[in-house]
Design a protein around this motif. Structure first.
Motif, PDB file in Angstrom:
ATOM      1  N   ARG A  98       0.833  -1.199   0.000  1.00 31.86           N
ATOM      2  CA  ARG A  98       0.000   0.000   0.000  1.00 31.86           C
ATOM      3  C   ARG A  98       0.865   1.244   0.000  1.00 31.86           C
ATOM      4  NH1 ARG A  98      -3.114  -0.407  -2.701  1.00 31.86           N
ATOM      5  NH2 ARG A  98      -2.324  -2.392  -3.073  1.00 31.86           N
ATOM      6  N   TYR A 117      -8.896   5.236  -1.029  1.00 31.40           N
ATOM      7  CA  TYR A 117      -7.849   6.106  -0.476  1.00 31.40           C
ATOM      8  C   TYR A 117      -8.261   7.577  -0.584  1.00 31.40           C
ATOM      9  CZ  TYR A 117      -3.234   8.368  -0.245  1.00 31.40           C
ATOM     10  OH  TYR A 117      -2.172   9.179   0.064  1.00 31.40           O
ATOM     11  N   HIS A 162      -7.130  -4.338   0.858  1.00 24.31           N
ATOM     12  CA  HIS A 162      -6.194  -5.308   0.288  1.00 24.31           C
ATOM     13  C   HIS A 162      -6.125  -6.554   1.170  1.00 24.31           C
ATOM     14  CE1 HIS A 162      -2.558  -6.899  -1.591  1.00 24.31           C
ATOM     15  NE2 HIS A 162      -2.772  -6.043  -2.578  1.00 24.31           N
ATOM     16  N   SER A 214      -7.269   1.646   2.401  1.00 19.76           N
ATOM     17  CA  SER A 214      -6.887   0.816   1.263  1.00 19.76           C
ATOM     18  C   SER A 214      -6.092  -0.414   1.711  1.00 19.76           C
ATOM     19  CB  SER A 214      -6.117   1.619   0.211  1.00 19.76           C
ATOM     20  OG  SER A 214      -4.957   2.184   0.747  1.00 19.76           O
ATOM     21  N   MET A 215      -5.353  -0.291   2.797  1.00 21.66           N
ATOM     22  CA  MET A 215      -4.643  -1.458   3.332  1.00 21.66           C
ATOM     23  C   MET A 215      -5.644  -2.515   3.802  1.00 21.66           C
ATOM     24  SD  MET A 215      -1.557   0.361   5.447  1.00 21.66           S
ATOM     25  CE  MET A 215      -0.859  -1.141   6.094  1.00 21.66           C
TER      26      MET A 215
END
Length: 89
Positions: free
Chosen positions: A3, A59, A73, A69-70
């Protein structure tokens, strides 16, 4: 780390010199290119670009909160891993 590499470094830096849309497209293409393991996987690039675009959108909408966003994922990878584990024989 991924990320940081794909959201903070190229995306944020590209946004300083290019429009948000150009940075969005270029960082998504970079994400897809790095995730492909060979030329025979090129159809997966569509999936990777789309996923990267979704993460970039998250994000931006979260006011550049990298954890959003992390988490996306991690959930994506966790879902795939769970599927592999449950279908393994």
């Amino acid at each position: 780390m991924t990320r940081l590499v794909f959201r903070e470094l190229p995306f944020a830096r590209l946004r300083r010199s290019l429009s948000t849309w150009a940075a969005f497209v270029l960082s998504s293409l970079e994400f897809a290119a790095i995730h492909l393991r060979g030329l025979d996987e090129w159809p997966l690039a569509i999936l990777y670009v789309g996923f990267s675009a979704a993460l970039a959108t998250a994000y931006l909408l979260s006011r550049r909160n990298l954890l959003v966003s992390m988490a996306g994922h991690v959930l994506w990878n966790g879902t795939g891993l769970t599927s592999l584990i449950l279908t393994a024989r």
